[in-house]
Design a protein around this motif. Structure first.
Motif, short mmCIF file in Angstrom:
data_model
loop_
_atom_site.label_atom_id
_atom_site.label_comp_id
_atom_site.label_asym_id
_atom_site.label_seq_id
_atom_site.Cartn_x
_atom_site.Cartn_y
_atom_site.Cartn_z
N VAL A 147 0.84 -1.21 0.00
CA VAL A 147 0.00 0.00 0.00
C VAL A 147 0.87 1.25 0.00
CG1 VAL A 147 -1.66 1.34 1.34
CG2 VAL A 147 -1.98 -1.12 1.07
N GLY A 148 1.95 1.23 0.78
CA GLY A 148 2.85 2.37 0.80
C GLY A 148 3.49 2.63 -0.54
N LEU A 149 3.91 1.58 -1.22
CA LEU A 149 4.50 1.74 -2.56
C LEU A 149 3.49 2.30 -3.55
CD1 LEU A 149 6.59 -1.57 -2.78
CD2 LEU A 149 7.48 0.75 -2.60
N GLU A 150 2.23 1.89 -3.42
CA GLU A 150 1.20 2.41 -4.33
C GLU A 150 0.93 3.89 -4.07
OE1 GLU A 150 -0.21 0.52 -6.98
OE2 GLU A 150 1.64 -0.40 -6.29
N LEU A 151 0.87 4.28 -2.81
CA LEU A 151 0.69 5.71 -2.50
C LEU A 151 1.85 6.53 -3.06
CD1 LEU A 151 -0.58 5.56 1.20
CD2 LEU A 151 -1.90 6.21 -0.83
N ASN A 152 3.05 6.01 -2.89
CA ASN A 152 4.23 6.68 -3.41
C ASN A 152 4.14 6.84 -4.93
OD1 ASN A 152 7.14 6.13 -4.70
ND2 ASN A 152 7.39 7.35 -2.86
N LEU A 153 3.68 5.79 -5.61
CA LEU A 153 3.56 5.83 -7.06
C LEU A 153 2.54 6.88 -7.50
CD1 LEU A 153 3.92 4.74 -9.96
CD2 LEU A 153 2.26 2.95 -9.40
N TYR A 154 1.39 6.92 -6.87
CA TYR A 154 0.35 7.87 -7.27
C TYR A 154 0.80 9.31 -7.07
CZ TYR A 154 -2.61 3.71 -7.16
OH TYR A 154 -3.14 2.46 -7.37
N GLY A 155 1.49 9.57 -5.98
CA GLY A 155 1.98 10.92 -5.75
C GLY A 155 3.03 11.33 -6.77
N PHE A 156 3.91 10.39 -7.13
CA PHE A 156 4.99 10.73 -8.05
C PHE A 156 4.48 10.91 -9.47
CE2 PHE A 156 8.54 9.38 -10.87
CZ PHE A 156 9.40 10.42 -10.59
N LEU A 157 3.47 10.16 -9.88
CA LEU A 157 2.93 10.30 -11.23
C LEU A 157 2.42 11.72 -11.48
CD1 LEU A 157 1.02 6.92 -11.75
CD2 LEU A 157 3.09 7.70 -12.92
N VAL A 158 1.83 12.32 -10.48
CA VAL A 158 1.35 13.71 -10.63
C VAL A 158 2.53 14.66 -10.83
CG1 VAL A 158 0.11 15.58 -9.50
CG2 VAL A 158 -0.70 13.24 -9.26
N LEU A 159 3.62 14.43 -10.11
CA LEU A 159 4.77 15.31 -10.18
C LEU A 159 5.57 15.14 -11.47
CD1 LEU A 159 6.05 14.98 -6.51
CD2 LEU A 159 4.77 16.87 -7.51
#
Length: 315
Positions: free
Chosen positions: A35-47
């Motif tokens: 779950v932590g890796l997925e949250l990290n991915l979603y945040g980075f895709l926006v950036l």
């Protein structure tokens, strides 16, 4: 100045990235890591492309790669509940190696870096590696870590020799530093945090200086000085912090992997020096302004003070 305005969307994305990484590193359950890796991915895709001004190719490629890695990790976790250990371990490791860009699933990193912005590229080479590398070091046997260290060191040192793109060169440079970080994370969390902090500062200075070079409002001497300091730190040249970080890992390690790390760092000096010459000598040969001398003095002084603090803290 760098054209990166911290809008509310970007601020939220940075917070999601940070929370995701912390959750993955601190979680005691495999589901929490995922779950932590997925949250990290979603945040980075926006950036990666917050304003829609950059080529979406890098963002799409990164999403496909990371999604594939997440699916493999999740399948491995599910198989692990059925007590099929060998298959679960193999699939889980494949997903983790893919997400972290570590041998043998590393080839996507240079192609995505080539089309990324300086800010997104810097994050991809630094913060995005933390959670996968920590998880990798916890579940893979020590002998396997040594194999990864040797492979990443060799690929990074040799692969960057004939690169003309600064971003691609930085990707292969990150492979060399990944081998150092893998070695440091096997020693202690303090050593890993120290090396990662120095590496992140080096990449940040180097990429920030490179992003200034095309800005007409900034002097070429200042941008070259900032990039040059970051590059010298990445090279591990004394008296800069990069040298102190490598010495710290060298003194703490008795692993044979340190030989591969040092050899790759020596080989990588070739493409570092080539770029340093083209960037610094040619831009400063005509005139050295007082402002650039001040920048050099301040940054070198800060590096010397930081190196002293790191060495004293481990005596």
């Amino acid at each position: 100045m760098v054209s990166f305005v911290l809008s509310p969307l970007k601020l939220v994305s940075l917070m999601v990235m940070f929370i995701g990484t912390v959750l993955s590193v601190t979680s005691q359950q495999l589901v929490g890591v995922w779950v932590g890796l997925e949250l990290n991915l979603y945040g980075f895709l926006v950036l990666m492309n917050p304003d829609g001004q950059h080529n979406p190719e890098a963002c799409v490629k990164y999403f496909v790669v990371q999604s594939t890695g997440s699916i493999l990790m999740l399948v491995g976790f599910l198989i692990l509940t059925k007590c099929i250990l060998v298959s679960a371990f193999t699939i889980m490791m494949a997903g983790t190696l893919l997400k972290s860009g570590v041998f043998p699933l590393h080839s996507w990193v240079p192609s995505i870096m080539k089309n990324s912005s300086w800010f997104a590229g810097g994050l991809m080479l630094t913060w995005q590696k933390v959670a996968p590398l920590v998880f990798l070091s916890m579940v893979i046997p020590y002998e396997g870590v040594i194999i990864l260290i040797v492979a990443m060191a060799g690929i990074g040192g040799v692969g960057g020799l004939n690169q003309n793109s600064v971003r691609v060169m930085s990707a292969y440079s990150s492979f060399v530093h990944t081998s150092w970080m893998l070695l440091s994370v096997t020693l202690s969390s303090v050593v890993f945090v120290a090396y990662f902090a120095v590496y992140s500062l080096s990449v940040g200075l180097f990429f920030y200086g490179c992003s200034l070079m095309n800005k007409m409002s900034m002097g070429s001497q200042i941008s070259s000085a900032v990039s040059g300091v970051g590059l010298l730190m990445l090279m591990g040249m004394p008296p800069f912090l990069g040298f102190a970080a490598k010495v710290l890992v060298f003194l703490m390690s008795s692993s044979p992997g340190i030989i591969a790390c040092i050899s790759a760092s020596v080989v990588s000096l070739k493409f570092y020096i080539d770029f340093f010459y083209s960037m610094m000598i040619k831009s400063l040969v005509d005139k050295v302004k007082t402002s650039s001398v001040i920048v050099w003095g301040l940054v070198i002084g800060a590096n010397l003070m930081g190196a002293g603090l790191i060495l004293v803290s481990f005596i």
